[in-house]
Design a protein around this motif. Structure first.
Motif, PDB file in Angstrom:
ATOM      1  N   UNK A   1     -66.289  23.231  33.789  1.00  0.00           N
ATOM      2  CA  UNK A   1     -65.267  24.500  33.649  1.00  0.00           C
ATOM      3  C   UNK A   1     -64.741  24.694  34.734  1.00  0.00           C
ATOM      4  N   UNK A   2     -63.505  24.431  35.511  1.00  0.00           N
ATOM      5  CA  UNK A   2     -62.883  24.095  36.401  1.00  0.00           C
ATOM      6  C   UNK A   2     -61.507  25.635  36.471  1.00  0.00           C
ATOM      7  N   UNK A   3     -61.274  26.787  36.912  1.00  0.00           N
ATOM      8  CA  UNK A   3     -60.803  27.493  37.095  1.00  0.00           C
ATOM      9  C   UNK A   3     -59.704  27.491  38.543  1.00  0.00           C
ATOM     10  N   UNK A   4     -58.671  26.576  37.771  1.00  0.00           N
ATOM     11  CA  UNK A   4     -57.533  26.201  39.285  1.00  0.00           C
ATOM     12  C   UNK A   4     -56.623  27.761  39.108  1.00  0.00           C
TER      13      UNK A   4
ATOM     14  N   UNK B   1     -53.442  16.633  43.703  1.00  0.00           N
ATOM     15  CA  UNK B   1     -55.663  16.507  43.482  1.00  0.00           C
ATOM     16  C   UNK B   1     -55.337  17.285  42.456  1.00  0.00           C
ATOM     17  N   UNK B   2     -54.368  18.693  41.751  1.00  0.00           N
ATOM     18  CA  UNK B   2     -54.475  19.239  40.612  1.00  0.00           C
ATOM     19  C   UNK B   2     -54.427  18.289  39.674  1.00  0.00           C
ATOM     20  N   UNK B   3     -53.015  17.405  39.477  1.00  0.00           N
ATOM     21  CA  UNK B   3     -53.065  16.330  38.643  1.00  0.00           C
ATOM     22  C   UNK B   3     -54.824  15.417  38.163  1.00  0.00           C
TER      23      UNK B   3
ATOM     24  N   UNK C   1     -58.377  15.722  34.803  1.00  0.00           N
ATOM     25  CA  UNK C   1     -59.198  15.138  32.963  1.00  0.00           C
ATOM     26  C   UNK C   1     -60.458  14.975  34.101  1.00  0.00           C
ATOM     27  N   UNK C   2     -60.978  15.498  34.867  1.00  0.00           N
ATOM     28  CA  UNK C   2     -62.506  14.712  35.233  1.00  0.00           C
ATOM     29  C   UNK C   2     -63.623  16.175  35.079  1.00  0.00           C
ATOM     30  N   UNK C   3     -62.857  18.094  34.235  1.00  0.00           N
ATOM     31  CA  UNK C   3     -63.228  18.567  33.559  1.00  0.00           C
ATOM     32  C   UNK C   3     -63.322  18.658  32.590  1.00  0.00           C
ATOM     33  N   UNK C   4     -64.249  19.383  31.536  1.00  0.00           N
ATOM     34  CA  UNK C   4     -64.022  19.886  30.028  1.00  0.00           C
ATOM     35  C   UNK C   4     -62.902  21.079  29.532  1.00  0.00           C
ATOM     36  N   UNK C   5     -62.931  22.261  30.345  1.00  0.00           N
ATOM     37  CA  UNK C   5     -62.553  22.838  30.775  1.00  0.00           C
ATOM     38  C   UNK C   5     -61.420  23.381  31.730  1.00  0.00           C
TER      39      UNK C   5
ATOM     40  N   UNK D   1     -48.201  23.263  36.573  1.00  0.00           N
ATOM     41  CA  UNK D   1     -49.162  22.899  37.085  1.00  0.00           C
ATOM     42  C   UNK D   1     -48.517  20.889  36.867  1.00  0.00           C
ATOM     43  N   UNK D   2     -48.448  19.800  37.372  1.00  0.00           N
ATOM     44  CA  UNK D   2     -47.615  18.967  37.469  1.00  0.00           C
ATOM     45  C   UNK D   2     -49.036  17.727  36.704  1.00  0.00           C
TER      46      UNK D   2
END
Length: 398
Positions: free
Chosen positions: A131-134, A167-169, A173-177, A189-190
């Protein structure tokens, strides 16, 4: 579920927004899960023992990894040459990455949780569900800084803006959540699938930030980390453009600026009518001694915790459309919104001169944050999504 939490900073004391969010999310997640905390550290002055004691009640393991300053310089150069955001380079260290991986191998968590894209390079190749929290959209925040920066700094900020946007883009796709603090931030988010990012707002500790009767020493208050560029910009806006218009009609109005590590530009704003406190042990003192709260944000992203806290303490609030875009309060009902210095000055005067209207707005703002912003409700959105990912993994294996 065992959750490995990786943070770019030690989440104590709670003088920064990312620390506040991390601390409260860990506190909520710990109710139903086992938490392994790993926090990177670039601040040699932080009291690690106090931080350890603050986090220990919620974690089965607490780990702090110091990042050497010489390594920071090397990795900033490396990130620059590789086209990566300098934000990532500042918090990356190859030896620290090995330690993070070793902790993951040892604890064998069910889920990895990284806060902010700064830690994505540590986790993106791990095979455990992630999981990543932007939290905020760093790229947009950097663009806004570029737009108000001095001419000599504009190229640097625009370069970092483009790197962050890419990098936000890339990490999407590398994180599930994926989670973010507001719909406004998600829309920035682009990525074509950005609607898949879960909106997980902040909350307020309503028991801590609650109304308190107290003698009013100040007319207007602004709080926050006073070394943070958007807050520094807001103080300069107050001192140079908003308050002079207020003083034309009310020369006695006093402004209180409260928050840690005031930048030199914040200190320079101080005068007989603008009091700059620096760090205070209990931020509630700033709120309860003041009549009106203002957050005249012109740059930055994300949800302003200071607004949530002030409203929870039943202060009438004023802000800009930029800050209210994430908050989603009703202008004229829950708070007042202005975008020009004359509008914001008029809002201050209106609330100071109409006590009944100010009290009515304070009550509506108080009701609004109690209804909408709760740490438990917000964190459960993320926790449910994590569990769904794990349930799908089990179904596939069966």
């Amino acid at each position: 579920m065992k959750i490995f939490v990786l943070l770019p900073r030690i989440p104590w004391p709670l003088e920064k927004g990312d620390k506040l969010r991390a601390y409260n999310q860990i506190k909520q997640l710990a109710k139903n899960n086992e938490i392994v905390l790993c926090a990177l550290n670039t601040d040699r002055k932080v009291d690690k023992q106090a931080a350890f004691h603050a986090m220990q009640p919620y974690c089965i393991s607490v780990n702090f990894i110091d990042l050497p300053k010489c390594g920071i310089i090397f990795n900033l150069i490396r990130s620059y040459l590789c086209g990566l955001p300098l934000q990532c380079g500042y918090f990356y260290n190859s030896k620290a990455k090995k330690k993070v991986h070793a902790l993951i191998e040892y604890h064998k968590p069910d889920m990895l949780f990284g806060q902010l894209l700064r830690v994505a390079p540590y986790l993106h190749k791990e095979k455990t569900p992630k999981t990543i929290d932007y939290q905020d959209v760093f790229s947009v925040g950097m663009k806004r800084r570029a737009e108000v920066a001095r001419l000599i700094l504009k190229p640097f900020f625009f370069m970092e803006y483009n790197r962050l946007r890419r990098y936000e883009h890339r990490i999407f796709d590398e994180f599930d959540v994926k989670t973010i603090i507001s719909e406004q931030d998600r829309n920035d988010i682009d990525h074509p699938d950005r609607k898949k990012i879960l909106i997980v707002p902040n909350g307020v500790d309503h028991e801590y930030y609650r109304p308190c009767e107290c003698e009013k020493k100040y007319d207007v208050v602004f709080t926050g980390n006073m070394s943070y560029a958007p807050n520094v910009n807001a103080v300069e806006y107050l001192a140079n453009e908003i308050l002079p218009k207020v003083w034309e009609k009310r020369p006695d109005v006093k402004m209180y600026i409260a928050g840690a590590k005031p930048d030199i530009r914040v200190k320079m704003a101080a005068n007989e009518n603008i009091i700059v406190s620096g760090w205070i042990d209990d931020m509630r003192d700033a709120y309860k001694q003041s009549r009106v709260f203002i957050a005249p944000m012109r740059i930055g992203t994300g949800l302003q915790n200071k607004l949530l806290e002030a409203m929870s303490m039943k202060l009438p609030c004023i802000t800009t459309s930029l800050a209210n875009g994430s908050l989603n309060a009703v202008n004229g009902k829950d708070l007042l919104v202005g975008n020009r210095s004359d509008e914001l000055a008029a809002d201050i005067l209106y609330l100071l001169e109409n006590e009944d209207k100010a009290a009515e707005m304070a009550q509506r703002g108080y009701d609004f944050v109690h209804r909408v912003y709760d740490w438990g409700t917000a964190t459960k959105i993320m926790e449910d999504a994590m569990n769904q990912i794990l349930d799908k993994r089990v179904e596939i294996k069966e």
